[in-house]
Scaffold this motif. Structure first.
Motif, short mmCIF file in Angstrom:
data_model
loop_
_atom_site.label_atom_id
_atom_site.label_comp_id
_atom_site.label_asym_id
_atom_site.label_seq_id
_atom_site.Cartn_x
_atom_site.Cartn_y
_atom_site.Cartn_z
N SER A 237 0.82 -1.21 0.00
CA SER A 237 0.00 0.00 0.00
C SER A 237 0.86 1.26 0.00
N SER A 238 2.17 1.09 0.12
CA SER A 238 3.08 2.24 0.15
C SER A 238 3.62 2.58 -1.23
N LEU B 221 9.10 6.06 -9.18
CA LEU B 221 9.99 6.71 -8.23
C LEU B 221 9.89 5.96 -6.91
N LEU B 222 11.02 5.41 -6.47
CA LEU B 222 11.07 4.64 -5.22
C LEU B 222 11.85 5.44 -4.18
N ARG B 223 11.30 5.49 -2.98
CA ARG B 223 11.98 6.16 -1.86
C ARG B 223 12.35 5.10 -0.83
N LEU B 224 13.66 4.93 -0.62
CA LEU B 224 14.15 3.91 0.30
C LEU B 224 14.48 4.53 1.66
N TYR C 205 8.84 -8.73 4.03
CA TYR C 205 10.25 -8.98 4.33
C TYR C 205 10.83 -7.82 5.13
N TYR C 206 10.56 -6.60 4.68
CA TYR C 206 11.10 -5.44 5.40
C TYR C 206 10.42 -5.28 6.76
N PRO D 260 8.82 -0.02 4.64
CA PRO D 260 8.72 -0.53 3.27
C PRO D 260 9.19 0.52 2.26
N ILE D 261 9.46 0.08 1.07
CA ILE D 261 9.76 1.00 -0.02
C ILE D 261 8.51 1.81 -0.34
N GLU D 262 8.66 3.12 -0.42
CA GLU D 262 7.54 3.99 -0.76
C GLU D 262 7.71 4.48 -2.19
N GLY D 263 6.62 4.97 -2.77
CA GLY D 263 6.76 5.59 -4.08
C GLY D 263 5.52 5.50 -4.93
#
Length: 253
Positions: free
Chosen positions: A14-15, A130-133, A232-233, A240-243
């Motif tokens: 959902s992120s 676009l991924l935000r880590l 996993y995260y 989690p990875i956002e984006g």
């Protein structure tokens, strides 16, 4: 055969949400609208392009997909600091079609410094994410301690950990149809830009693609991590990875 693990997730993250491109909107405008200027975390860009080499790359990654359909993605890049002119943002990447040519890639272990504006055209590069880590950019950009070079600089001087120049040559042979060159992914040989980013982030303590060995990384694996590997995260008490993503082009079978 490519060794890949499947996520246990029953639903997509959902992120990591879809954000449709507006009429007439280019990729830089789309990125700005979807949080490019936020000053937190590390930003990763996924691109899915049209063209001969992108087609070959997208089909090559079909082995990571359970239905064996071509990937939406042909390239991945790491973003540097975003300034007043977003199009001038530095990209850390290994492109197969660098605008200024390859020069001597061994001096930087294949690393190229590009510009975000190179991928501005939404017609030629219709798919974008676009991924935000949850990794501070300073962790891989800045010196680790007094007198020590940064993770980014160390990568360029340490080909014994990952020889991206060798990967680059193997992939170019496949993409150009040289001799009997086969799909390097099937031998666990990742797409250079993804493998480079994976190496940098591993050194910063972050696992970008849990489904694959780091050296076998590719844009499709990054995409799957963002969509499906949130449990996993979570199990590791990590965000989690956002984006956001938009896929306007699909290679039809």
């Amino acid at each position: 055969m490519l060794k890949i693990l499947s996520s246990t997730a029953a639903a997509e993250s959902s992120s990591f949400d879809r954000s449709r491109r507006r009429d007439g909107e280019d990729n830089v405008q789309w990125l700005v609208r979807n949080g490019l200027n936020r000053e937190d975390g590390t930003l990763v860009l996924l691109i899915g392009s049209r063209g001969h080499l992108p087609f070959r790359l997208r089909v090559a990654q079909s082995h990571l997909r359970h239905d064996l359909t071509p990937s939406y993605w042909s390239h991945v890049a790491l973003l540097g600091p975003v300034g007043d002119d977003p199009a001038s943002t530095t990209l850390y990447e290994i492109s197969f079609e660098p605008p200024a040519g390859f020069a001597v890639p061994t001096t930087t272990n294949g690393l190229q410094r590009g510009r975000l504006g190179t991928y501005e055209d939404a017609v030629h590069h219709p798919n974008i994410a676009l991924l935000r880590l949850p990794v501070a950019a300073e962790v891989w950009q800045a010196p680790t301690t007094a007198g020590q070079i940064s993770v980014l600089e160390r990568y360029q001087k340490q080909r014994s950990v990952l020889d991206a120049t060798e990967l680059l040559l193997e992939w170019l042979a496949f993409l150009w149809g040289v001799g009997h060159a086969g799909n390097p992914l099937l031998d666990g040989r990742g797409i250079p830009s993804a493998a480079m980013i994976e190496s940098l982030l591993n050194a910063a303590g972050y696992d970008l693609t849990p489904s694959l060995e780091s050296r076998a990384s590719c844009p499709e694996a990054v995409w799957q991590a963002a969509k499906w590997w949130h449990p996993y995260y979570g199990d590791r008490n990590a965000a989690p990875i956002e984006g956001f993503w938009h896929t306007g082009h699909k290679i039809e079978l």
